[in-house]
Motif scaffolding. Sequence first.
Motif, short mmCIF file in Angstrom:
data_model
loop_
_atom_site.label_atom_id
_atom_site.label_comp_id
_atom_site.label_asym_id
_atom_site.label_seq_id
_atom_site.Cartn_x
_atom_site.Cartn_y
_atom_site.Cartn_z
N SER A 40 3.23 -5.68 -2.70
CA SER A 40 4.55 -6.32 -2.72
C SER A 40 4.71 -7.20 -3.95
O SER A 40 5.82 -7.38 -4.45
CB SER A 40 4.79 -7.11 -1.43
OG SER A 40 3.95 -8.23 -1.37
N GLN A 41 3.61 -7.74 -4.47
CA GLN A 41 3.68 -8.61 -5.65
C GLN A 41 3.69 -7.81 -6.95
O GLN A 41 4.26 -8.24 -7.94
CB GLN A 41 2.49 -9.58 -5.66
CG GLN A 41 2.54 -10.61 -4.55
CD GLN A 41 1.26 -11.41 -4.43
OE1 GLN A 41 0.24 -11.09 -5.03
NE2 GLN A 41 1.31 -12.46 -3.63
N HIS A 42 3.03 -6.64 -6.97
CA HIS A 42 2.84 -5.90 -8.21
C HIS A 42 3.63 -4.59 -8.27
O HIS A 42 3.55 -3.87 -9.26
CB HIS A 42 1.35 -5.60 -8.41
CG HIS A 42 0.54 -6.82 -8.60
ND1 HIS A 42 -0.05 -7.49 -7.55
CD2 HIS A 42 0.23 -7.52 -9.72
CE1 HIS A 42 -0.69 -8.55 -8.02
NE2 HIS A 42 -0.54 -8.58 -9.32
N GLY A 43 4.36 -4.29 -7.21
CA GLY A 43 5.12 -3.05 -7.17
C GLY A 43 4.41 -2.03 -6.30
O GLY A 43 3.23 -1.79 -6.46
N ASN A 44 5.15 -1.46 -5.38
CA ASN A 44 4.57 -0.51 -4.43
C ASN A 44 5.16 0.88 -4.66
O ASN A 44 6.29 1.14 -4.31
CB ASN A 44 4.86 -0.98 -3.00
CG ASN A 44 4.20 -0.09 -1.97
OD1 ASN A 44 3.60 0.92 -2.29
ND2 ASN A 44 4.33 -0.48 -0.72
N PRO A 45 4.36 1.80 -5.25
CA PRO A 45 4.87 3.15 -5.48
C PRO A 45 4.79 4.04 -4.24
O PRO A 45 5.27 5.17 -4.26
CB PRO A 45 3.93 3.68 -6.57
CG PRO A 45 2.63 3.01 -6.27
CD PRO A 45 3.01 1.63 -5.77
N TYR A 46 4.17 3.55 -3.17
CA TYR A 46 3.85 4.40 -2.03
C TYR A 46 4.99 4.48 -1.01
O TYR A 46 5.63 3.49 -0.69
CB TYR A 46 2.58 3.92 -1.33
CG TYR A 46 1.40 3.89 -2.27
CD1 TYR A 46 0.81 5.08 -2.70
CD2 TYR A 46 0.91 2.70 -2.75
CE1 TYR A 46 -0.25 5.07 -3.58
CE2 TYR A 46 -0.17 2.68 -3.64
CZ TYR A 46 -0.74 3.86 -4.04
OH TYR A 46 -1.78 3.86 -4.92
N THR A 47 5.19 5.68 -0.49
CA THR A 47 6.13 5.89 0.60
C THR A 47 5.49 5.50 1.92
O THR A 47 6.15 4.99 2.82
CB THR A 47 6.54 7.38 0.66
OG1 THR A 47 6.71 7.88 -0.65
CG2 THR A 47 7.82 7.57 1.42
N HIS A 48 4.19 5.75 2.04
CA HIS A 48 3.43 5.45 3.26
C HIS A 48 2.05 4.92 2.86
O HIS A 48 1.53 5.30 1.81
CB HIS A 48 3.21 6.71 4.11
CG HIS A 48 4.46 7.47 4.41
ND1 HIS A 48 5.37 7.06 5.36
CD2 HIS A 48 4.96 8.61 3.88
CE1 HIS A 48 6.37 7.93 5.39
NE2 HIS A 48 6.14 8.87 4.50
N LEU A 49 1.48 4.10 3.71
CA LEU A 49 0.09 3.66 3.55
C LEU A 49 -0.70 4.08 4.78
O LEU A 49 -0.26 3.90 5.90
CB LEU A 49 0.00 2.13 3.42
CG LEU A 49 0.40 1.52 2.09
CD1 LEU A 49 0.33 0.00 2.17
CD2 LEU A 49 -0.49 2.03 0.96
N VAL A 50 -1.87 4.67 4.55
CA VAL A 50 -2.75 5.10 5.63
C VAL A 50 -4.04 4.31 5.51
O VAL A 50 -4.64 4.24 4.43
CB VAL A 50 -3.05 6.62 5.52
CG1 VAL A 50 -4.06 7.04 6.58
CG2 VAL A 50 -1.78 7.43 5.63
N ASN A 51 -4.47 3.71 6.60
CA ASN A 51 -5.71 2.95 6.60
C ASN A 51 -6.87 3.88 6.96
O ASN A 51 -6.85 4.54 7.99
CB ASN A 51 -5.61 1.79 7.60
CG ASN A 51 -6.56 0.66 7.27
OD1 ASN A 51 -7.20 0.65 6.23
ND2 ASN A 51 -6.67 -0.29 8.17
#
Length: 85
Positions: free
Chosen positions: A25-36
């Motif tokens: 959120s601070q550096h830019g999020n290119p992801y549509t989804h995050l998987v742990n």
Amino acid sequence: SAHHKMNIVGVLYNDKLATASTWLSQHGNPYTHLVNDPSGKLIINLGAYGTPETLFVDAKGVIQKRFIGPVTPAWINQTYEEFIL
């Protein structure tokens, strides 16, 4: 021209979701989804060599391109032009 969508899924390995979400959120999020993937089973099954690594997977689930290194806007644009347009 047809509209194409490219989803970018980030797989977190050896990282905490909250920490990664804050950083993105601070550096830019290119992801549509995050998987742990704390155990690393998913990245091992994908045949990942190391992190960060990006795999371009087509709609049929076939890996079309492999890139080792961080995702950058330039990489996204190049990959988009190469495979989508």
